[in-house]
Design an enzyme around this catalytic site. Sequence first.
Site, PDB file in Angstrom:
ATOM      1  N   CYS A   1      68.609  -6.616  39.378  1.00  0.00           N
ATOM      2  CA  CYS A   1      69.500  -7.198  40.392  1.00  0.00           C
ATOM      3  C   CYS A   1      70.408  -8.251  39.745  1.00  0.00           C
ATOM      4  O   CYS A   1      71.286  -7.896  38.973  1.00  0.00           O
ATOM      5  CB  CYS A   1      68.704  -7.740  41.575  1.00  0.00           C
ATOM      6  SG  CYS A   1      69.728  -7.981  43.064  1.00  0.00           S
TER       7      CYS A   1
ATOM      8  N   HIS B   1      65.448  -3.227  43.259  1.00  0.00           N
ATOM      9  CA  HIS B   1      64.257  -4.040  43.023  1.00  0.00           C
ATOM     10  C   HIS B   1      62.992  -3.163  42.981  1.00  0.00           C
ATOM     11  O   HIS B   1      62.283  -3.042  43.986  1.00  0.00           O
ATOM     12  CB  HIS B   1      64.086  -5.074  44.129  1.00  0.00           C
ATOM     13  CG  HIS B   1      65.000  -6.249  44.009  1.00  0.00           C
ATOM     14  ND1 HIS B   1      64.730  -7.322  43.180  1.00  0.00           N
ATOM     15  CD2 HIS B   1      66.180  -6.516  44.621  1.00  0.00           C
ATOM     16  CE1 HIS B   1      65.701  -8.209  43.288  1.00  0.00           C
ATOM     17  NE2 HIS B   1      66.596  -7.747  44.141  1.00  0.00           N
TER      18      HIS B   1
ATOM     19  N   GLU C   1      60.253  -3.958  41.709  1.00  0.00           N
ATOM     20  CA  GLU C   1      59.071  -4.834  41.748  1.00  0.00           C
ATOM     21  C   GLU C   1      58.671  -5.272  43.156  1.00  0.00           C
ATOM     22  O   GLU C   1      57.569  -5.793  43.362  1.00  0.00           O
ATOM     23  CB  GLU C   1      59.319  -6.086  40.882  1.00  0.00           C
ATOM     24  CG  GLU C   1      60.118  -7.195  41.535  1.00  0.00           C
ATOM     25  CD  GLU C   1      61.628  -6.972  41.581  1.00  0.00           C
ATOM     26  OE1 GLU C   1      62.350  -7.911  41.952  1.00  0.00           O
ATOM     27  OE2 GLU C   1      62.078  -5.857  41.240  1.00  0.00           O
TER      28      GLU C   1
END
Length: 233
Positions: free
Chosen positions: A88, A172, A174
């Site tokens: 990001c 993202h 994660e």
Amino acid sequence: MADLRIALLNAAHDPADTARNFRREVDADLAEFHVAGGELPDSYDFDAVIVTGSRSSVYWDDEQEWIAPAREWVADADRRGLPILGVCFGHQLVAEALGGTVDDMEEYEIGYRSVAHDGSDPLFDGVDTEFTVFTTHSDAVTELPPGAALLAENEYGVHAFRRGNAYGVQFHPEYDTRTAERVTKRKDDLADDRKATVLDGIDADHYEAACEAKRLFDNFCELAASAGPSASD
């Protein structure tokens, strides 16, 4: 890959949740540096680097003096050949550090979205050509660094690129649902109806689909392990 030592450049203003997510997903020894608080490694003696997301924009140099040193550190790491993964904001910082351009989109991409990769790079091994990810950004890489290859995109633009050992991904991988909900709820500049739609979509089915993209972290660690010994001063 637990013997890999990776510098985690945590660009989040509230770093604990971000650190939790990356420590859960990345099978390596993560040495964390809160770059948004002015911390940077004093050497390049790592096997790889990961740069996280942030509420900041990479072009806020005049307002946030930590951004320019972080960009230069990443540029130096790339010159030394260290494998780098930007996520990001990190994706955008890596792009700028390597000579690319980042601009305001004048809109948000947020929520679980579809992205397509071209199948050309081992970073996406084991990930379907079209895959689901959680996205939240209002800036985008509008010009790739010289010599970089576009790896993934959707209707909002660039979602992954590579140049040498340096990667950026706009989405993202994660995130868990807790983080997705927290990030969405604090978007006070989003219309209430759109925010409600995004929150409604943060559910077990979408999260399960998005878990496929977490494979990127294992792939990146494998690429870092094969890149050779750590760089040093």
